[in-house]
Scaffold this motif. Structure first.
Motif: not given
Length: 595
Positions: A128-133
Motif C-alpha cells: 500500500h503506497g510503497g509499504t509492504i503490508i
C-alpha cells in the motif's frame, strides 16, 4: 545560517518517480502488459473497473518469479534485463529500467501473486503506497498476477487530473490494441466494467490479428508491405491511395515490436502520402520496423514511448521510399495485365525529357514550354489501327455530366473524374521533365537583403549546402543578414523573400528535417497542373477519353490527383446485382444469365 538543502525521503522520491511513469491508468496497464510479454506469456487476461481508476488486474501464464525476485522487483532500479551499459546495444525486452513496479506500488494498493514454473510454492505480496503490508506463501499459482486499486489514493492532487472513467477506458483499450498488434502469437482477453468483454485468440498471424483487432472494414482499405534495405526492415499494412481518416489515431508504429512515438517514422509515412491523400486526412497504418538495437536509443524517457535513431534521415528516407513503392504498385488492374497490353509504357521515357534549360529562363516560360510539349492527347497513337484492335482490360461506356468517364471492367463499373485524371497525368509528366533539367535556379535581377533573428541566422549558416540543393543562392552580408541572389526554378511567386522565409521556418519548426527540391517542385507543379488540366464541362471525344484513361493507368500513382482526391471509383457487379435484387437464390446473376 542553517542548512537549507536536504535529502528527500524514500517515500517522496518514489512518488516523484511515479509521476514520470504513472500518468493515468493506461500507464499502469502498459507496464504490466510489457512485463507479461517479457515473461514469455502465451495468454494474458485483463480486468478493469471504472476505467482502471478503481481496479486493474493483469494475469499471465509466463515464467513467474521466486519469492526473492518478487520482493526485489519492488525495489527501484531492480531488473533482470540489464546488467551493464553494453547491454543497451543488445536490448530486446520492453522493460529494463526497473522503475515500473515500485512506481506503481507507491501510488496504488498493489497485490502481486506469482509462482515460478516447476516450483512447489508461490508468493503473494501486498503493498500500500510503497509499504509492504503482507507477504504470504501459497501454492497452485500459474505465472504472475498483478492487481492495483485506488489509483492516487495517497496523492489527491494527481487524482483530480484524471479524466472520466469512459475517457480513461479508451486509453486502456488503446494500450491493449498496441500489445495485441505487436504480438499476434499471444492470446488476450479483457473484461472492462463497465465496457464489456472481448479478446483475440493466440496463434494468429499478423494479417489475421490486424483484421480481428481493428475490424473487417480495414481489410479492403489496406495494402501489405515488406521491404528491407540499409539495415532496416519494414513490414505491415498501409492504406491504399486516397484512403484516410481525419485523425492520427489509426496510425500505429512499432520498432522491434515496441510501440513508439517517432517523428522520423511519422514524417516518412506522411511524405509518402503527400500526393495520394487529401489535405486534412491521415493514412491508416500498422507498421513494424526491425533494426539492430544498437541503432536506436529507447532510453529517452521513463515511459519508453519515444525512440531515436542514429541515422534519422536515412531511416525517414527508407520509410518514405518503401511506402511510396508500395503505393505505386497499387493499380486499378493487375500489373501483369497492364504490361501485357502495353499500358505500362504510355508515359514518356526520361531520355525524351525536355532539353536542358538555362537558369536565366523564367519559371513561367519553362512551365509553358513543358505544357506545350505535352499535349493532352496523342493523335498519332489513336490512328494506330493495331493499337486500337488490342483487347483492353476495360471498355469505355461514355461520358456523363460532362465530367465522369464511365468504363466497364471485369470487376464492375469505374467512374473516372476527367479533371482529376488529367491533373495526375500532367503532374507526373511535368515532374519527370522538371527533374531532368541540370539547372534548378534562376538569378534575381536585384539581390534581396534579408535580416534574420539570431536563431534563424545560426540555422541558415549551417544549412547553406541544403539551400543550394533547393536552388537558392545565399551569402552572408553582415552579422545576421544575408543576400538572396537566386531562387529555385520551380517557384511561381512574386514575393521571393516570403518564400525563402517559409522554407527557413520549416527548417526551424521541424528541427532541420530534410526536405529535397522535389518537395517544392511538387507543390508548385501541383498548383500549375490544376489550372492547365481539362475542366468539368470540357467535351471529350471517345478517342480523347480513351487516351486519357490509358495515360492515367500508366501513371505511377493513378489512384489520386496531386492534391489527394480520388481519380476514380469502382462499383462492383456484386453491388449492382444486390441493388437490383439479383444476387439471391431466386434472382439472376449478370454473369450467369439466369432468368
Amino acid at each position: 545560517m542553517g542548512r537549507k538543502i536536504h535529502i528527500l525521503t524514500e517515500e517522496v522520491v518514489n512518488q516523484i518517480a511515479a509521476g514520470e511513469v504513472v500518468e493515468r491508468p493506461a500507464s499502469i496497464l502498459k507496464e504490466l502488459l510489457e512485463n507479461a510479454i517479457d515473461a514469455g506469456a502465451t495468454q494474458i487476461d485483463v480486468e478493469t473497473r471504472s476505467g482502471g481508476i478503481s481496479w486493474i488486474k493483469v494475469k499471465d501464464d509466463g515464467c513467474g518469479m521466486s519469492k526473492e525476485d518478487a520482493l526485489l522487483c519492488l525495489e527501484r532500479h531492480a531488473t533482470s534485463k540489464l546488467f551493464s551499459m553494453d547491454d543497451f546495444s543488445r536490448l530486446s525486452t520492453y522493460g529494463f529500467r526497473g522503475e515500473a513496479i515500485p512506481a506503481i506500488a507507491s501510488v496504488t494498493k498493489l497485490i502481486l501473486a506469482t509462482q515460478e514454473r516447476d516450483c512447489p510454492e508461490g508468493v503473494i505480496i501486498e503493498v500500500h503506497g510503497g509499504t509492504i503490508i503482507r507477504v504470504e506463501e501459497t501454492a497452485g499459482l500459474v505465472g504472475t498476477s498483478v492487481s492495483t486499486s485506488s489509483l492516487f489514493y495517497n496523492l489527491p492532487p494527481r487524482l483530480k487530473f484524471l479524466k472520466s472513467p469512459r475517457t480513461e477506458l479508451l486509453h486502456l483499450q488503446r494500450q491493449l490494441i498496441f500489445a495485441a498488434l505487436s504480438h499476434p502469437e499471444i492470446g488476450f482477453r479483457y473484461n472492462h466494467s463497465p465496457g464489456g468483454k472481448g479478446g483475440w485468440e493466440k496463434g494468429e498471424d499478423l494479417r489475421q490479428r490486424i483484421i480481428s483487432v481493428l475490424g473487417e472494414e480495414w481489410e479492403k482499405e489496406l495494402c501489405w508491405i515488406e521491404r528491407e534495405d540499409e539495415g532496416f526492415r519494414i513490414y505491415g499494412a498501409v492504406s491504399k491511395p486516397g484512403v484516410g481518416r481525419p485523425s492520427k489515431e489509426d496510425m500505429f508504429f512499432f520498432v522491434n515490436k515496441r510501440p513508439v512515438e517517432s517523428k522520423s517514422f511519422y514524417l516518412g509515412v506522411i511524405d509518402a502520402y503527400r500526393n495520394s491523400l487529401m489535405k486534412g486526412l491521415y493514412p491508416l497504418c500498422v507498421l513494424f520496423v526491425e533494426v539492430h538495437p544498437g541503432e536506436i536509443d529507447v532510453n529517452v524517457h521513463p515511459t519508453k514511448k519515444e525512440v531515436r535513431f542514429k541515422r534519422e534521415y536515412a531511416f525517414r528516407d527508407f520509410v518514405h521510399k518503401a511506402i511510396l513503392g508500395e503505393l505505386s504498385s497499387y493499380k486499378p488492374f493487375s500489373s501483369a495485365l497492364m504490361e501485357e497490353k502495353g499500358y505500362d509504357r504510355m508515359l514518356p521515357d526520361s531520355s525524351k525529357a525536355v532539353a536542358q534549360k538555362s537558369s536565366c529562363i523564367s519559371v513561367e516560360a519553362q512551365m509553358e514550354e513543358l505544357f506545350d510539349k505535352q499535349p493532352v492527347f496523342h493523335a498519332k497513337a489513336l490512328e494506330d489501327n493495331e493499337q486500337k484492335e488490342k483487347i483492353n482490360p476495360y471498355k469505355i461506356v461514355g461520358l456523363f455530366s460532362s465530367l465522369y468517364i464511365a468504363i466497364e471492367t471485369a470487376e464492375g463499373i469505374m467512374l473516372i473524374d476527367q479533371h482529376a485524371a488529367h491533373e495526375r497525368v500532367l503532374f507526373e509528366k511535368l515532374l519527370l521533365q522538371f527533374e531532368s533539367m541540370q539547372k534548378h535556379s534562376q538569378k534575381l535581377i536585384t539581390p534581396l537583403l534579408i535580416s534574420l533573428s539570431s536563431t534563424e541566422s545560426a540555422i541558415l549558416s549551417h544549412s547553406l549546402p541544403f539551400f543550394e540543393q533547393l536552388g537558392f543562392e545565399v551569402r552572408p552580408f553582415g552579422l545576421s543578414s544575408f543576400l538572396l541572389e537566386s531562387i529555385p526554378s520551380g517557384v511561381k511567386r512574386m514575393d521571393y523573400e516570403q518564400f525563402f522565409r517559409e522554407v527557413l521556418a520549416e527548417l526551424v519548426e521541424t528541427d532541420r528535417q530534410k526536405k529535397t527540391a522535389r518537395f517544392y517542385w511538387q507543390r508548385d507543379i501541383a498548383l500549375a497542373v490544376c489550372r492547365q488540366a481539362i475542366k468539368s464541362g470540357d467535351p471529350l471525344t471517345k478517342e480523347e477519353q480513351e487516351e486519357l484513361v490509358k495515360n492515367l493507368f500508366a501513371c505511377k500513382l493513378p489512384n489520386t490527383c496531386p492534391h489527394g482526391r480520388p481519380t476514380w471509383i469502382r462499383i462492383s457487379f456484386q453491388e449492382i446485382e444486390k441493388r437490383f435484387g439479383r444476387s439471391g437464390p431466386l434472382g439472376c446473376t449478370m454473369k450467369g444469365k439466369l432468368f
